[in-house]
Design an enzyme around this catalytic site. Structure first.
Site, PDB file in Angstrom:
ATOM      1  N   ASP A 117      -3.595  18.167  19.784  1.00 43.90           N
ATOM      2  CA  ASP A 117      -3.670  18.631  21.167  1.00 43.90           C
ATOM      3  C   ASP A 117      -4.931  19.468  21.335  1.00 43.90           C
ATOM      4  O   ASP A 117      -5.125  20.467  20.642  1.00 43.90           O
ATOM      5  CB  ASP A 117      -2.430  19.450  21.523  1.00 43.90           C
ATOM      6  CG  ASP A 117      -2.294  19.636  23.021  1.00 43.90           C
ATOM      7  OD1 ASP A 117      -3.255  20.136  23.641  1.00 43.90           O
ATOM      8  OD2 ASP A 117      -1.244  19.283  23.582  1.00 43.90           O
ATOM      9  N   ASP A 160       5.820  17.813  21.859  1.00 45.22           N
ATOM     10  CA  ASP A 160       4.622  17.505  22.637  1.00 45.22           C
ATOM     11  C   ASP A 160       4.972  17.687  24.108  1.00 45.22           C
ATOM     12  O   ASP A 160       5.845  18.483  24.431  1.00 45.22           O
ATOM     13  CB  ASP A 160       4.124  16.086  22.329  1.00 45.22           C
ATOM     14  CG  ASP A 160       2.610  15.959  22.469  1.00 45.22           C
ATOM     15  OD1 ASP A 160       2.098  16.330  23.540  1.00 45.22           O
ATOM     16  OD2 ASP A 160       1.942  15.493  21.532  1.00 45.22           O
ATOM     17  N   GLY A 166       7.638  22.806  23.555  1.00 42.57           N
ATOM     18  CA  GLY A 166       6.839  21.620  23.812  1.00 42.57           C
ATOM     19  C   GLY A 166       5.459  22.013  24.281  1.00 42.57           C
ATOM     20  O   GLY A 166       5.006  23.135  24.074  1.00 42.57           O
ATOM     21  N   HIS A 167       4.776  21.066  24.933  1.00 42.26           N
ATOM     22  CA  HIS A 167       3.428  21.306  25.431  1.00 42.26           C
ATOM     23  C   HIS A 167       3.391  21.275  26.954  1.00 42.26           C
ATOM     24  O   HIS A 167       2.332  21.045  27.540  1.00 42.26           O
ATOM     25  CB  HIS A 167       2.458  20.279  24.849  1.00 42.26           C
ATOM     26  CG  HIS A 167       2.220  20.443  23.373  1.00 42.26           C
ATOM     27  ND1 HIS A 167       1.271  19.738  22.676  1.00 42.26           N
ATOM     28  CD2 HIS A 167       2.825  21.247  22.453  1.00 42.26           C
ATOM     29  CE1 HIS A 167       1.296  20.091  21.395  1.00 42.26           C
ATOM     30  NE2 HIS A 167       2.238  20.997  21.233  1.00 42.26           N
ATOM     31  N   GLY A 168       4.529  21.480  27.585  1.00 45.18           N
ATOM     32  CA  GLY A 168       4.572  21.579  29.033  1.00 45.18           C
ATOM     33  C   GLY A 168       4.656  20.227  29.715  1.00 45.18           C
ATOM     34  O   GLY A 168       5.012  19.217  29.116  1.00 45.18           O
TER      35      GLY A 168
END
Length: 526
Positions: free
Chosen positions: A230, A334, A356-358
């Site tokens: 990421d 993720d 997570g990553h939104g």
């Protein structure tokens, strides 16, 4: 004498008329009572015939489509979005209640096809793949029929495709048991990009109270830091300066599983797919994917995998239109929701995201490709303990546009980067610089509130195609000093409007429009 006779005759006539009228009224009353009793009896009989499905029993008369079909009640219909309200700090999203299989569709009686009737053992060890394939083949032939995966069983199933285009429409996949994936490398030989795939179907519904378990830990052990990484990780710097780049991928000779990690549940080329009630957990890679689908509905779904599981997106949308996602809990390694190229008319609300990553739009424009995304609404959402909040990410060198985006009423809690636009996205160690870019226009943020641990706003836009018509209203983000360096808001080539004062102040946003904004060509415009 004649007068007396006339009076007698008149009296007898009146008596006779009254008696006759009384009998007539009784007859009508009796007939009315009889009609009501018949109606009650018919309703009772229908209820007996239409008693709800019990996950622990199965009917053995439906091997060939079943002439003894059961009447069914109408299928679950999408609930209209509720009125928008302020999101509580911790929404009461819990395990959805059991939803019985639909009893009919558009007035048509349905037929049950139970995997136990086709040889499935459900003991968690026996390979039930062929039994699932046989059950689907029978279900596929009957419109509005139901394939049942009953409760209290664990079914070991390998990669399988539930496909059309010759299947009848409006099939229900009633999942109340547990389906587990194989962990033997030989079961994944060849190029396998998905585990359970539903393709080229109309009106397919997956519902129930069951679990799809990808058992992805063996994949994560083999590929602990697999590409892509990421890109926003480069913005996160620990206070103790011990941050190290991820370790390289393990040597090929040390791997047990194939390099292609599968998606747990994928829909391709389908119209009107619905997923509701189920849990999808521990997918090797993406949990739930929709590719080239229209009129997608997802609600009351739980997605669960560890926050450090690599590349395990929750819901991935690509080339899909008219999508509604709501009342779901998404925890993964993720993006909770990833919206890719070709998506339009996507509405996400009342979702709990974290870890997570939104929620992300992109990444878009990789390898100089054209990307088009429009009319995206994300509102009434909780995002907590995640890397990003709401994010748009595009590669240099791409073309196309992202237009008409609204992020509204987003509550963030200990999120590292709550608001991100990154037009220099790169999921490798180094990337080539380009002048062309996917353009961004009409990006609106309102009522984004909560806490952050690194940087509240990061707007990195293209020099050639600056971000335009970016608006912010009622943005209130407060820092929490934990283990990372804190930074002020950052803007580069970002133009728009501050509709209200923000916390912290975002003085870097340029008001109005750029004077040197390059005119897009026909190739760029979506």
């Amino acid at each position: 004498m004649s007068g007396l006779t006339l009076k007698t005759f008149t009296y007898m006539f009146l008596v006779t008329f009254l008696i006759w009228s009384s009998n007539f009224e009784c007859c009508i009353a009796r007939r009315g009572n009889h009609w009501r009793q018949t109606k009650t009896f018919s309703s009772s009989l229908f209820k007996k015939r239409a008693k709800s499905y019990n996950g622990n029993t199965h009917n053995k008369n439906h091997h060939n489509g079943g002439s003894n079909s059961k009447p069914k009640s109408p299928p679950l219909s999408p609930k209209s979005p509720p009125p928008h309200k302020n999101v509580p700090s911790s929404p009461p999203i819990s395990k959805p209640k059991y939803s019985p299989p639909p009893k009919s569709y558009n007035g048509m009686h349905s037929t049950f096809f139970n995997v136990l009737d086709y040889g499935a053992k459900g003991d968690g060890n026996t390979d039930d793949t062929k039994a699932f394939e046989a059950t689907w083949a029978a279900t596929c032939k009957v419109e509005a029929s139901t394939m049942i995966v009953p409760a209290n069983y664990t079914f070991f199933v390998g990669p399988i495709s539930f496909s059309g285009p010759y299947c009848k429409p409006n099939i229900v996949f009633q999942l109340d048991g547990t389906i587990i994936a194989p962990t033997n490398p030989s079961a994944w030989s060849g190029v396998t990009l998905q585990w359970l795939e539903f393709s080229k179907l109309e009106g397919i519904v997956i519902q129930g109270n069951g679990v799809i378990d990808g058992r992805g830990s063996i994949w994560w052990q083999d590929f602990p830091y697999d590409n892509p990484i990421d890109d926003e990780e480069k913005l996160i710097v620990p206070l103790n300066h011990t941050h190290k780049p991820p370790m390289p991928v393990q040597n090929e000779m040390g791997r047990k599983m194939p390099s292609n990690k599968p998606t747990a549940l994928r829909f391709y080329g389908s119209y009107g797919p619905t997923v509701t009630g189920i849990t999808i957990q521990n997918s090797p890679q993406c949990h739930l994917k929709f590719d080239s689908c229209n009129r997608v509905l997802v609600h009351d779904v739980i997605i669960s995998s560890p926050g450090d599981s690599p590349n395990t997106d929750g819901i991935h949308l690509q080339n899909s239109k008219d999508v509604l996602i709501y009342s779901s809990k998404l925890a993964c390694g993720d993006d909770c929701i990833s919206i890719q190229t070709g998506c339009s008319n996507v509405y996400v609300h009342n979702v709990d995201c974290g870890p997570g990553h939104g929620i992300s739009i992109g990444s878009l424009g990789k390898d100089n490709t054209r990307a088009c995304v429009s009319n995206i609404t994300v509102r009434d959402v909780n995002i907590h303990n995640s890397m990003n909040g709401v994010r748009i990410k595009t590669w240099q060198g791409g073309s196309g546009s992202v237009q008409g985006v609204l992020f509204s009423n987003i509550q963030v809690t200990e999120v590292q980067l709550p608001i991100v636009i990154d037009q220099f996205y790169c999921d490798k160690r180094t990337c080539t610089n380009h002048t062309s870019a996917v353009s961004l226009e009409g990006i609106n943020y309102e009522r984004i509130k909560g806490t952050y641990t690194v940087k509240p706003v990061h707007f990195a836009c293209s020099d050639s195609f600056p971000c335009v018509e970016v608006s912010l209203a009622t943005v209130e983000l407060k820092p929490i000093q934990e283990q990372y360096h804190l930074y002020d808001p950052f803007c580069w080539q970002t133009f728009g409007e501050l509709k209200t004062p923000t916390v912290p102040p975002i003085a870097c946003l340029q008001i109005g429009k750029p004077t040197n904004n390059r005119i897009q060509t026909d190739h760029d415009i979506c």
